[in-house]
Design an enzyme around this catalytic site. Structure first.
Site, PDB file in Angstrom:
ATOM      1  NE  ARG A 225      -4.333  -1.295   0.118  1.00  0.00           N
ATOM      2  CZ  ARG A 225      -4.436  -2.365  -0.673  1.00  0.00           C
ATOM      3  NH1 ARG A 225      -3.434  -2.689  -1.481  1.00  0.00           N
ATOM      4  NH2 ARG A 225      -5.531  -3.102  -0.665  1.00  0.00           N
ATOM      5  CD  GLU A 254      -3.216   3.211  -5.342  1.00  0.00           C
ATOM      6  OE1 GLU A 254      -4.223   2.569  -5.690  1.00  0.00           O
ATOM      7  OE2 GLU A 254      -2.287   2.719  -4.701  1.00  0.00           O
ATOM      8  CG  HIS A 273      -3.669  -0.913  -6.583  1.00  0.00           C
ATOM      9  ND1 HIS A 273      -4.031  -0.255  -5.444  1.00  0.00           N
ATOM     10  CD2 HIS A 273      -3.601  -2.229  -6.229  1.00  0.00           C
ATOM     11  CE1 HIS A 273      -4.185  -1.124  -4.444  1.00  0.00           C
ATOM     12  NE2 HIS A 273      -3.929  -2.332  -4.909  1.00  0.00           N
TER      13      HIS A 273
HETATM   14  P1  NDP Z   1      -1.275 -11.628   4.738  1.00  0.00           P
HETATM   15  O1  NDP Z   1      -2.134 -11.329   5.889  1.00  0.00           O
HETATM   16  O2  NDP Z   1      -1.297 -12.991   4.142  1.00  0.00           O
HETATM   17  O3  NDP Z   1       0.255 -11.336   5.096  1.00  0.00           O
HETATM   18  C1  NDP Z   1       0.691 -10.196   5.767  1.00  0.00           C
HETATM   19  C2  NDP Z   1       2.068 -10.501   6.347  1.00  0.00           C
HETATM   20  O4  NDP Z   1       2.641  -9.299   6.844  1.00  0.00           O
HETATM   21  C3  NDP Z   1       1.997 -11.501   7.465  1.00  0.00           C
HETATM   22  O5  NDP Z   1       2.702 -12.651   7.059  1.00  0.00           O
HETATM   23  C4  NDP Z   1       2.661 -10.813   8.640  1.00  0.00           C
HETATM   24  O6  NDP Z   1       3.642 -11.685   9.128  1.00  0.00           O
HETATM   25  C5  NDP Z   1       3.312  -9.580   8.060  1.00  0.00           C
HETATM   26  N1  NDP Z   1       3.183  -8.419   8.951  1.00  0.00           N
HETATM   27  C6  NDP Z   1       2.060  -7.878   9.457  1.00  0.00           C
HETATM   28  N2  NDP Z   1       2.347  -6.801  10.213  1.00  0.00           N
HETATM   29  C7  NDP Z   1       3.690  -6.674  10.205  1.00  0.00           C
HETATM   30  C8  NDP Z   1       4.591  -5.759  10.789  1.00  0.00           C
HETATM   31  N3  NDP Z   1       4.173  -4.773  11.584  1.00  0.00           N
HETATM   32  N4  NDP Z   1       5.906  -5.923  10.534  1.00  0.00           N
HETATM   33  C9  NDP Z   1       6.343  -6.933   9.749  1.00  0.00           C
HETATM   34  N5  NDP Z   1       5.526  -7.826   9.165  1.00  0.00           N
HETATM   35  C10 NDP Z   1       4.231  -7.703   9.392  1.00  0.00           C
HETATM   36  O7  NDP Z   1      -1.621 -10.553   3.639  1.00  0.00           O
HETATM   37  P2  NDP Z   1      -1.363 -10.651   2.060  1.00  0.00           P
HETATM   38  O8  NDP Z   1       0.003 -11.151   1.812  1.00  0.00           O
HETATM   39  O9  NDP Z   1      -2.501 -11.327   1.395  1.00  0.00           O
HETATM   40  O10 NDP Z   1      -1.455  -9.113   1.642  1.00  0.00           O
HETATM   41  C11 NDP Z   1      -0.583  -8.158   2.218  1.00  0.00           C
HETATM   42  C12 NDP Z   1      -0.991  -6.762   1.783  1.00  0.00           C
HETATM   43  O11 NDP Z   1      -0.651  -6.579   0.433  1.00  0.00           O
HETATM   44  C13 NDP Z   1      -2.493  -6.496   1.851  1.00  0.00           C
HETATM   45  O12 NDP Z   1      -2.864  -6.063   3.136  1.00  0.00           O
HETATM   46  C14 NDP Z   1      -2.685  -5.428   0.807  1.00  0.00           C
HETATM   47  O13 NDP Z   1      -2.556  -4.155   1.381  1.00  0.00           O
HETATM   48  C15 NDP Z   1      -1.555  -5.670  -0.174  1.00  0.00           C
HETATM   49  N6  NDP Z   1      -2.016  -6.246  -1.447  1.00  0.00           N
HETATM   50  C16 NDP Z   1      -1.770  -5.559  -2.615  1.00  0.00           C
HETATM   51  C17 NDP Z   1      -2.173  -6.067  -3.823  1.00  0.00           C
HETATM   52  C18 NDP Z   1      -1.908  -5.317  -5.092  1.00  0.00           C
HETATM   53  O14 NDP Z   1      -2.684  -5.423  -6.022  1.00  0.00           O
HETATM   54  N7  NDP Z   1      -0.840  -4.560  -5.212  1.00  0.00           N
HETATM   55  C19 NDP Z   1      -2.890  -7.361  -3.923  1.00  0.00           C
HETATM   56  C20 NDP Z   1      -3.076  -8.011  -2.651  1.00  0.00           C
HETATM   57  C21 NDP Z   1      -2.642  -7.466  -1.465  1.00  0.00           C
HETATM   58  P3  NDP Z   1       3.637 -12.167  10.657  1.00  0.00           P
HETATM   59  O15 NDP Z   1       2.206 -12.389  11.038  1.00  0.00           O
HETATM   60  O16 NDP Z   1       4.453 -13.385  10.648  1.00  0.00           O
HETATM   61  O17 NDP Z   1       4.268 -11.034  11.359  1.00  0.00           O
END
Ligand code: NDP
Length: 307
Positions: A225, A254, A273
Protein backbone atom coordinates in the site's frame (compact mmCIF):
# COMPACT_ATOMS: atom_id res chain seq x y z
CA UNK A 1 -29.74 -13.47 10.76
CA UNK A 2 -30.33 -16.00 7.99
CA UNK A 3 -28.43 -15.38 4.76
CA UNK A 4 -30.99 -14.99 1.98
CA UNK A 5 -29.73 -12.20 -0.24
CA UNK A 6 -26.12 -11.64 -1.35
CA UNK A 7 -25.28 -8.50 -3.30
CA UNK A 8 -22.31 -8.06 -5.64
CA UNK A 9 -21.66 -4.32 -5.28
CA UNK A 10 -20.85 -2.44 -8.50
CA UNK A 11 -17.53 -1.13 -7.12
CA UNK A 12 -15.97 -4.54 -7.90
CA UNK A 13 -16.03 -3.48 -11.56
CA UNK A 14 -12.60 -1.90 -10.96
CA UNK A 15 -11.32 -5.51 -10.94
CA UNK A 16 -13.86 -7.62 -12.92
CA UNK A 17 -17.43 -7.32 -14.26
CA UNK A 18 -19.85 -7.73 -11.30
CA UNK A 19 -22.12 -9.89 -13.47
CA UNK A 20 -19.33 -12.49 -13.91
CA UNK A 21 -19.14 -13.07 -10.14
CA UNK A 22 -22.94 -13.06 -9.76
CA UNK A 23 -23.20 -15.70 -12.53
CA UNK A 24 -20.37 -17.74 -10.97
CA UNK A 25 -22.29 -17.83 -7.64
CA UNK A 26 -25.75 -18.30 -9.18
CA UNK A 27 -25.91 -22.00 -8.19
CA UNK A 28 -25.83 -21.11 -4.48
CA UNK A 29 -29.14 -21.70 -2.63
CA UNK A 30 -29.54 -17.94 -2.00
CA UNK A 31 -30.46 -14.92 -4.11
CA UNK A 32 -27.31 -13.41 -5.69
CA UNK A 33 -27.55 -10.16 -7.68
CA UNK A 34 -25.55 -7.11 -8.70
CA UNK A 35 -26.43 -4.06 -6.57
CA UNK A 36 -25.70 -0.34 -6.77
CA UNK A 37 -25.19 1.78 -3.63
CA UNK A 38 -28.93 2.04 -2.91
CA UNK A 39 -29.36 -1.72 -3.38
CA UNK A 40 -27.07 -2.52 -0.43
CA UNK A 41 -30.01 -1.89 1.93
CA UNK A 42 -31.85 -4.95 0.55
CA UNK A 43 -28.94 -7.36 1.18
CA UNK A 44 -27.89 -9.58 4.11
CA UNK A 45 -24.37 -9.80 2.75
CA UNK A 46 -22.38 -7.82 0.16
CA UNK A 47 -19.24 -8.50 -1.87
CA UNK A 48 -17.59 -5.11 -2.44
CA UNK A 49 -14.34 -3.33 -3.23
CA UNK A 50 -15.29 -0.01 -1.64
CA UNK A 51 -16.78 0.93 1.70
CA UNK A 52 -20.25 2.52 1.88
CA UNK A 53 -22.08 3.66 5.03
CA UNK A 54 -25.05 1.49 4.02
CA UNK A 55 -22.81 -1.54 4.70
CA UNK A 56 -23.29 -1.01 8.46
CA UNK A 57 -26.78 -2.50 7.99
CA UNK A 58 -25.68 -5.86 6.49
CA UNK A 59 -24.57 -8.94 8.46
CA UNK A 60 -21.49 -9.78 6.42
CA UNK A 61 -19.20 -7.83 4.06
CA UNK A 62 -16.67 -9.57 1.80
CA UNK A 63 -13.80 -7.38 0.51
CA UNK A 64 -12.54 -8.29 -2.98
CA UNK A 65 -9.12 -7.01 -1.86
CA UNK A 66 -6.75 -8.49 0.72
CA UNK A 67 -6.04 -5.03 2.16
CA UNK A 68 -8.98 -3.82 4.26
CA UNK A 69 -7.39 -0.50 5.28
CA UNK A 70 -10.23 1.38 3.54
CA UNK A 71 -12.88 -0.12 5.87
CA UNK A 72 -13.73 1.36 9.32
CA UNK A 73 -12.73 -1.78 11.22
CA UNK A 74 -13.53 -0.63 14.77
CA UNK A 75 -16.94 0.81 13.88
CA UNK A 76 -17.90 -2.38 12.02
CA UNK A 77 -16.85 -4.47 15.03
CA UNK A 78 -18.95 -2.27 17.34
CA UNK A 79 -21.97 -2.71 15.08
CA UNK A 80 -21.49 -6.49 14.89
CA UNK A 81 -20.87 -6.54 11.13
CA UNK A 82 -18.58 -9.38 10.00
CA UNK A 83 -15.86 -8.48 7.48
CA UNK A 84 -13.90 -11.04 5.45
CA UNK A 85 -11.05 -10.28 3.03
CA UNK A 86 -9.52 -11.89 -0.06
CA UNK A 87 -6.10 -12.81 1.28
CA UNK A 88 -4.80 -16.12 -0.04
CA UNK A 89 -5.48 -15.64 -3.75
CA UNK A 90 -2.76 -13.16 -4.83
CA UNK A 91 0.46 -15.08 -4.27
CA UNK A 92 1.10 -16.26 -7.82
CA UNK A 93 -0.18 -13.14 -9.60
CA UNK A 94 1.79 -10.67 -7.49
CA UNK A 95 4.77 -13.05 -7.43
CA UNK A 96 4.88 -13.09 -11.23
CA UNK A 97 4.41 -9.30 -11.43
CA UNK A 98 7.33 -8.74 -9.04
CA UNK A 99 9.45 -11.22 -11.01
CA UNK A 100 8.53 -9.16 -14.08
CA UNK A 101 9.81 -5.97 -12.44
CA UNK A 102 13.07 -7.65 -11.43
CA UNK A 103 13.57 -9.17 -14.87
CA UNK A 104 12.88 -5.76 -16.45
CA UNK A 105 15.54 -4.12 -14.25
CA UNK A 106 18.07 -6.91 -14.78
CA UNK A 107 17.53 -7.28 -18.54
CA UNK A 108 16.84 -3.50 -19.05
CA UNK A 109 13.48 -4.22 -20.71
CA UNK A 110 11.75 -1.12 -19.30
CA UNK A 111 14.38 1.12 -20.95
CA UNK A 112 14.23 -0.69 -24.27
CA UNK A 113 10.41 -0.65 -24.37
CA UNK A 114 10.50 3.10 -23.60
CA UNK A 115 13.03 3.64 -26.44
CA UNK A 116 10.98 1.52 -28.83
CA UNK A 117 7.85 3.63 -28.30
CA UNK A 118 9.94 6.50 -29.72
CA UNK A 119 11.38 4.26 -32.53
CA UNK A 120 14.86 4.55 -31.01
CA UNK A 121 17.29 1.60 -31.46
CA UNK A 122 19.12 2.03 -28.17
CA UNK A 123 21.08 -0.71 -26.40
CA UNK A 124 21.92 -0.69 -22.69
CA UNK A 125 25.43 0.43 -21.68
CA UNK A 126 27.80 -2.57 -21.61
CA UNK A 127 27.76 -2.77 -17.81
CA UNK A 128 24.03 -2.12 -17.18
CA UNK A 129 22.42 -5.53 -17.79
CA UNK A 130 22.75 -8.42 -15.35
CA UNK A 131 21.11 -11.75 -14.51
CA UNK A 132 19.11 -12.69 -11.42
CA UNK A 133 20.81 -15.84 -10.05
CA UNK A 134 22.99 -14.89 -7.11
CA UNK A 135 21.10 -11.68 -6.35
CA UNK A 136 19.26 -11.29 -3.04
CA UNK A 137 15.72 -10.05 -2.44
CA UNK A 138 14.58 -8.89 0.98
CA UNK A 139 10.80 -9.44 1.18
CA UNK A 140 9.16 -7.42 3.96
CA UNK A 141 5.89 -9.18 4.88
CA UNK A 142 5.74 -12.96 4.59
CA UNK A 143 2.05 -13.71 4.09
CA UNK A 144 0.33 -14.69 0.84
CA UNK A 145 2.07 -11.96 -1.17
CA UNK A 146 5.51 -12.37 0.41
CA UNK A 147 5.49 -16.16 0.04
CA UNK A 148 4.22 -15.95 -3.53
CA UNK A 149 7.00 -13.48 -4.36
CA UNK A 150 9.62 -15.68 -2.66
CA UNK A 151 8.35 -18.76 -4.46
CA UNK A 152 8.58 -17.23 -7.97
CA UNK A 153 11.88 -15.42 -7.28
CA UNK A 154 13.36 -18.58 -5.74
CA UNK A 155 12.61 -20.42 -8.97
CA UNK A 156 14.64 -17.75 -10.82
CA UNK A 157 17.68 -18.31 -8.63
CA UNK A 158 17.18 -15.28 -6.39
CA UNK A 159 18.20 -15.69 -2.74
CA UNK A 160 15.18 -14.71 -0.58
CA UNK A 161 15.31 -13.14 2.87
CA UNK A 162 12.01 -12.62 4.69
CA UNK A 163 11.07 -10.03 7.31
CA UNK A 164 8.08 -10.56 9.62
CA UNK A 165 7.10 -9.73 13.18
CA UNK A 166 9.02 -12.76 14.48
CA UNK A 167 12.10 -14.41 12.97
CA UNK A 168 10.39 -17.82 12.76
CA UNK A 169 11.53 -19.46 9.49
CA UNK A 170 9.26 -20.28 6.55
CA UNK A 171 10.06 -22.83 3.81
CA UNK A 172 9.81 -20.25 0.97
CA UNK A 173 12.63 -18.13 2.46
CA UNK A 174 16.36 -18.84 2.68
CA UNK A 175 16.64 -16.63 5.77
CA UNK A 176 14.31 -14.76 8.14
CA UNK A 177 14.62 -11.56 10.21
CA UNK A 178 12.25 -9.92 12.70
CA UNK A 179 11.00 -6.42 11.79
CA UNK A 180 13.12 -4.84 14.58
CA UNK A 181 16.22 -5.90 12.60
CA UNK A 182 14.89 -4.53 9.27
CA UNK A 183 18.00 -2.45 8.58
CA UNK A 184 20.28 -5.51 8.50
CA UNK A 185 18.76 -7.36 5.52
CA UNK A 186 17.86 -4.19 3.55
CA UNK A 187 21.48 -3.00 3.77
CA UNK A 188 22.76 -5.95 1.72
CA UNK A 189 19.83 -6.82 -0.58
CA UNK A 190 19.83 -6.16 -4.35
CA UNK A 191 16.04 -5.82 -4.18
CA UNK A 192 13.83 -4.70 -1.28
CA UNK A 193 10.19 -5.75 -1.79
CA UNK A 194 7.34 -4.53 0.41
CA UNK A 195 4.40 -6.92 0.96
CA UNK A 196 3.06 -5.94 4.42
CA UNK A 197 -0.52 -4.82 5.15
CA UNK A 198 -1.03 -1.12 5.92
CA UNK A 199 -1.57 -0.86 9.68
CA UNK A 200 -0.62 1.68 12.32
CA UNK A 201 2.62 -0.33 12.77
CA UNK A 202 3.57 -0.25 9.07
CA UNK A 203 2.47 3.28 8.07
CA UNK A 204 5.61 5.13 6.90
CA UNK A 205 7.78 2.04 7.53
CA UNK A 206 10.02 3.02 4.60
CA UNK A 207 11.33 6.59 4.95
CA UNK A 208 14.66 8.42 4.49
CA UNK A 209 16.53 6.26 7.03
CA UNK A 210 15.54 3.04 5.25
CA UNK A 211 16.48 4.34 1.78
CA UNK A 212 19.82 5.51 3.28
CA UNK A 213 20.38 2.02 4.68
CA UNK A 214 19.84 0.42 1.24
CA UNK A 215 22.65 -0.06 -1.27
CA UNK A 216 22.93 2.63 -3.94
CA UNK A 217 22.66 -0.08 -6.63
CA UNK A 218 19.56 -1.67 -5.06
CA UNK A 219 15.99 -1.51 -6.36
CA UNK A 220 12.89 -0.87 -4.23
CA UNK A 221 9.53 -2.53 -4.99
CA UNK A 222 6.17 -1.66 -3.37
CA UNK A 223 3.16 -3.88 -4.12
CA UNK A 224 1.59 -3.41 -0.65
CA UNK A 225 0.00 0.00 0.00
CA UNK A 226 1.27 3.49 -0.82
CA UNK A 227 1.17 4.77 2.77
CA UNK A 228 3.67 2.12 3.92
CA UNK A 229 6.22 4.33 2.16
CA UNK A 230 7.05 8.02 2.64
CA UNK A 231 6.70 8.86 -1.06
CA UNK A 232 8.55 12.19 -0.81
CA UNK A 233 11.53 10.44 0.82
CA UNK A 234 11.46 7.80 -1.92
CA UNK A 235 11.48 10.45 -4.66
CA UNK A 236 14.36 12.24 -2.92
CA UNK A 237 16.34 8.97 -2.65
CA UNK A 238 15.74 8.22 -6.35
CA UNK A 239 16.70 11.73 -7.45
CA UNK A 240 19.85 11.70 -5.30
CA UNK A 241 20.88 8.26 -6.60
CA UNK A 242 20.75 6.78 -3.08
CA UNK A 243 19.00 3.78 -4.66
CA UNK A 244 19.10 2.55 -8.28
CA UNK A 245 15.38 2.49 -9.05
CA UNK A 246 11.90 1.43 -8.01
CA UNK A 247 8.89 -0.52 -9.22
CA UNK A 248 5.69 0.82 -7.70
CA UNK A 249 2.14 -0.56 -8.00
CA UNK A 250 0.65 1.48 -5.14
CA UNK A 251 0.86 5.16 -4.20
CA UNK A 252 -0.09 7.66 -1.50
CA UNK A 253 -2.69 9.04 -3.94
CA UNK A 254 -4.31 6.78 -6.54
CA UNK A 255 -4.55 7.24 -9.45
CA UNK A 256 -0.99 8.64 -9.29
CA UNK A 257 -1.39 12.38 -10.03
CA UNK A 258 -0.17 13.51 -13.45
CA UNK A 259 2.17 15.96 -11.69
CA UNK A 260 4.07 13.23 -9.78
CA UNK A 261 7.83 13.12 -10.57
CA UNK A 262 7.61 9.32 -10.39
CA UNK A 263 6.22 9.17 -13.96
CA UNK A 264 9.39 10.68 -15.40
CA UNK A 265 12.23 9.32 -13.26
CA UNK A 266 14.76 6.93 -14.83
CA UNK A 267 14.60 3.36 -13.61
CA UNK A 268 11.14 3.80 -12.09
CA UNK A 269 8.40 1.45 -13.23
CA UNK A 270 4.88 2.67 -12.45
CA UNK A 271 1.96 0.20 -12.65
CA UNK A 272 -1.69 1.16 -11.89
CA UNK A 273 -2.38 -0.98 -8.76
CA UNK A 274 -2.75 -3.99 -11.04
CA UNK A 275 -0.11 -6.39 -9.66
CA UNK A 276 -2.78 -8.94 -8.76
CA UNK A 277 -4.86 -8.62 -11.91
CA UNK A 278 -5.86 -11.84 -13.66
CA UNK A 279 -8.84 -12.90 -15.76
CA UNK A 280 -9.44 -15.53 -13.04
CA UNK A 281 -9.89 -12.94 -10.27
CA UNK A 282 -13.70 -13.31 -10.05
CA UNK A 283 -13.34 -17.09 -9.71
CA UNK A 284 -10.66 -16.77 -7.01
CA UNK A 285 -12.78 -14.31 -4.99
CA UNK A 286 -15.89 -16.41 -5.72
CA UNK A 287 -14.20 -19.43 -4.17
CA UNK A 288 -13.80 -17.63 -0.84
CA UNK A 289 -17.37 -16.25 -0.95
CA UNK A 290 -18.80 -19.69 -1.80
CA UNK A 291 -16.85 -21.31 1.05
CA UNK A 292 -18.24 -18.74 3.51
CA UNK A 293 -21.84 -19.05 2.28
CA UNK A 294 -21.49 -22.80 2.90
CA UNK A 295 -19.96 -22.17 6.34
CA UNK A 296 -22.85 -19.85 7.28
CA UNK A 297 -25.24 -22.60 6.15
CA UNK A 298 -23.51 -25.10 8.47
CA UNK A 299 -23.23 -22.59 11.33
CA UNK A 300 -19.40 -22.66 11.14
CA UNK A 301 -16.99 -19.74 11.65
CA UNK A 302 -16.14 -17.67 8.56
CA UNK A 303 -12.79 -18.13 6.82
CA UNK A 304 -10.63 -15.02 6.09
CA UNK A 305 -12.46 -13.13 8.84
CA UNK A 306 -10.88 -9.77 9.77
CA UNK A 307 -13.69 -8.28 11.93
P1 NDP B 1 -1.28 -11.63 4.74
O1 NDP B 1 -2.13 -11.33 5.89
O2 NDP B 1 -1.30 -12.99 4.14
O3 NDP B 1 0.26 -11.34 5.10
C1 NDP B 1 0.69 -10.20 5.77
C2 NDP B 1 2.07 -10.50 6.35
O4 NDP B 1 2.64 -9.30 6.84
C3 NDP B 1 2.00 -11.50 7.47
O5 NDP B 1 2.70 -12.65 7.06
C4 NDP B 1 2.66 -10.81 8.64
O6 NDP B 1 3.64 -11.68 9.13
C5 NDP B 1 3.31 -9.58 8.06
N1 NDP B 1 3.18 -8.42 8.95
C6 NDP B 1 2.06 -7.88 9.46
N2 NDP B 1 2.35 -6.80 10.21
C7 NDP B 1 3.69 -6.67 10.20
C8 NDP B 1 4.59 -5.76 10.79
N3 NDP B 1 4.17 -4.77 11.58
N4 NDP B 1 5.91 -5.92 10.53
C9 NDP B 1 6.34 -6.93 9.75
N5 NDP B 1 5.53 -7.83 9.16
C10 NDP B 1 4.23 -7.70 9.39
O7 NDP B 1 -1.62 -10.55 3.64
P2 NDP B 1 -1.36 -10.65 2.06
O8 NDP B 1 0.00 -11.15 1.81
O9 NDP B 1 -2.50 -11.33 1.40
O10 NDP B 1 -1.46 -9.11 1.64
C11 NDP B 1 -0.58 -8.16 2.22
C12 NDP B 1 -0.99 -6.76 1.78
O11 NDP B 1 -0.65 -6.58 0.43
C13 NDP B 1 -2.49 -6.50 1.85
O12 NDP B 1 -2.86 -6.06 3.14
C14 NDP B 1 -2.68 -5.43 0.81
O13 NDP B 1 -2.56 -4.16 1.38
C15 NDP B 1 -1.55 -5.67 -0.17
N6 NDP B 1 -2.02 -6.25 -1.45
C16 NDP B 1 -1.77 -5.56 -2.61
C17 NDP B 1 -2.17 -6.07 -3.82
C18 NDP B 1 -1.91 -5.32 -5.09
O14 NDP B 1 -2.68 -5.42 -6.02
N7 NDP B 1 -0.84 -4.56 -5.21
C19 NDP B 1 -2.89 -7.36 -3.92
C20 NDP B 1 -3.08 -8.01 -2.65
C21 NDP B 1 -2.64 -7.47 -1.46
P3 NDP B 1 3.64 -12.17 10.66
O15 NDP B 1 2.21 -12.39 11.04
O16 NDP B 1 4.45 -13.39 10.65
O17 NDP B 1 4.27 -11.03 11.36
Amino acid sequence: GKLERLGVQESVEAIFPPSELAAFLSDLPIDVSVVDEAGIADCDAVVTRNHFDALFEVDWIHSTQAGVDRFPLEALAEDGVALTNSTGIHGRTVGETVAGYLLAFARRLHDQIASATERRWERPAWDEAFTLPGTTACVVGTGTLGRGVADVLGSLGVETVGVRRSDDPLPEFDEMYAIEALHEPIATADFVIVTVPLTEATRGLFAATEFDAMRSDAYFVNVARGAVVDERALIDALEAGDIAGAALDVFETEPLPETSPLWELDDVIVTPHAAAYTRDYFRDVGGIVRENVERIGRGDDLTNRVV
